[in-house]
Write an enzyme that holds these catalytic residues in place. Sequence first.
Site, PDB file in Angstrom:
ATOM      1  N   GLU A  79       0.448  -1.213   0.039  1.00 15.10           N
ATOM      2  CA  GLU A  79       0.078  -0.024  -0.468  1.00 15.10           C
ATOM      3  C   GLU A  79       0.555   1.288   0.330  1.00 15.10           C
ATOM      4  O   GLU A  79       0.693   2.108  -0.961  1.00 15.10           O
ATOM      5  CB  GLU A  79      -1.231   0.062   0.734  1.00 15.10           C
ATOM      6  CG  GLU A  79      -2.230  -1.046   1.495  1.00 15.10           C
ATOM      7  CD  GLU A  79      -0.843  -2.104   1.889  1.00 15.10           C
ATOM      8  OE1 GLU A  79      -0.593  -2.362   2.285  1.00 15.10           O
ATOM      9  OE2 GLU A  79      -1.834  -2.823   2.639  1.00 15.10           O
ATOM     10  N   CYS A 106      -0.169   1.895   7.636  1.00 13.34           N
ATOM     11  CA  CYS A 106      -0.498   2.017   5.698  1.00 13.34           C
ATOM     12  C   CYS A 106      -1.565   2.958   6.027  1.00 13.34           C
ATOM     13  O   CYS A 106      -2.071   3.274   5.211  1.00 13.34           O
ATOM     14  CB  CYS A 106      -0.684   0.988   4.770  1.00 13.34           C
ATOM     15  SG  CYS A 106       0.640   0.010   4.737  1.00 13.34           S
TER      16      CYS A 106
HETATM   17  N1  LIG Z   1      -1.399  -5.184   4.305  1.00 12.10           N
HETATM   18  C1  LIG Z   1       0.059  -5.426   4.553  1.00 12.10           C
HETATM   19  N2  LIG Z   1       0.574  -5.316   3.186  1.00 12.10           N
HETATM   20  C2  LIG Z   1       1.954  -5.836   2.825  1.00 12.10           C
HETATM   21  O1  LIG Z   1       2.046  -5.699   2.066  1.00 12.10           O
HETATM   22  N3  LIG Z   1       2.190  -7.120   4.069  1.00 12.10           N
HETATM   23  C3  LIG Z   1       3.622  -7.007   3.371  1.00 12.10           C
HETATM   24  C4  LIG Z   1       5.156  -6.760   5.157  1.00 12.10           C
HETATM   25  C5  LIG Z   1       5.733  -7.945   5.261  1.00 12.10           C
HETATM   26  O2  LIG Z   1       6.210  -8.109   3.925  1.00 12.10           O
HETATM   27  C6  LIG Z   1       4.856  -9.246   4.347  1.00 12.10           C
HETATM   28  C7  LIG Z   1       3.859  -9.628   5.805  1.00 12.10           C
HETATM   29  O3  LIG Z   1       4.707 -11.146   6.150  1.00 12.10           O
HETATM   30  P1  LIG Z   1       3.324 -11.956   7.384  1.00 12.10           P
HETATM   31  O4  LIG Z   1       4.103 -11.697   8.524  1.00 12.10           O
HETATM   32  O5  LIG Z   1       2.863 -12.058   6.632  1.00 12.10           O
HETATM   33  O6  LIG Z   1       4.920 -12.779   7.343  1.00 12.10           O
HETATM   34  O7  LIG Z   1       3.301  -9.106   3.676  1.00 12.10           O
HETATM   35  C8  LIG Z   1       1.227  -6.671   5.037  1.00 12.10           C
HETATM   36  C9  LIG Z   1       0.247  -6.137   5.508  1.00 12.10           C
HETATM   37  C10 LIG Z   1      -0.277  -6.852   6.407  1.00 12.10           C
HETATM   38  O8  LIG Z   1      -0.935  -6.087   7.397  1.00 12.10           O
HETATM   39 ZN   LIG Z   2       1.262  -1.599   5.778  1.00 11.73          ZN
END
Ligand SMILES: Nc1nc(=O)n([C@H]2C[C@H](O)[C@@H](COP(=O)(O)O)O2)cc1CO
Ligand SMILES: [Zn+2]
Length: 159
Positions: A79, A106
């Site tokens: 995001e 975010c």
């Molecule tokens: N909304 C989100 N957008 C994201 O891009 N992320 C990213 C951050 C990490 O690279 C990964 C989450 O890692 P994990 O804790 O599920 O192994 O996804 C995580 C979230 C969750 O809030």
């Molecule tokens: Zn985030």
Amino acid sequence: MKRTDYISWDEYFMGIALLSAMRSKDNNSQVGACIVSPENKILSLGYNGMPIGCNDDDMPWEREGDDLNTKYMYVCHSELNAILNSPHNDLTGARMYVTLFPCNECAKAIIQSGIKELIYLSDKYHDTHASIASRRMFNMTGVKYRAYQPTGREIHLEV
Ligand SMILES: Nc1nc(=O)n([C@H]2C[C@H](O)[C@@H](COP(=O)(O)O)O2)cc1CO
Ligand SMILES: [Zn+2]
């Protein structure tokens, strides 16, 4: 007579968010985001990844252990990347399609950028403080959020 089995706007933009997520190097969660104007024009795309200039191969992708050696210290969420990478400086009134519900950090960026609606796919961290804080801020600021309603349509891409 025109075709009737064309994909909806929601399928189109969530599909692009899913395709963007496929660029992620994260071994656990691949997340994609697509920002769209009120006229349904794509304004920006993003996926979770290390900051520009940080070599993916030199960065940690671990989830656990010493803080400094986990991905959480470094990775940019999809995001935030979509917001920061947008060539358009005004996202007022836009909507964001994202494959995973936003964290509180975010959520702040989404609110500050003027995005008014969020459509999300997975909500796997629904009960975490980060998600609770996001919902609290969205509710206070009038940012609408809704779960994407799966249509069951399979989109097959052969490239
Ligand atoms: N909304 C989100 N957008 C994201 O891009 N992320 C990213 C951050 C990490 O690279 C990964 C989450 O890692 P994990 O804790 O599920 O192994 O996804 C995580 C979230 C969750 O809030
Ligand atoms: Zn985030």
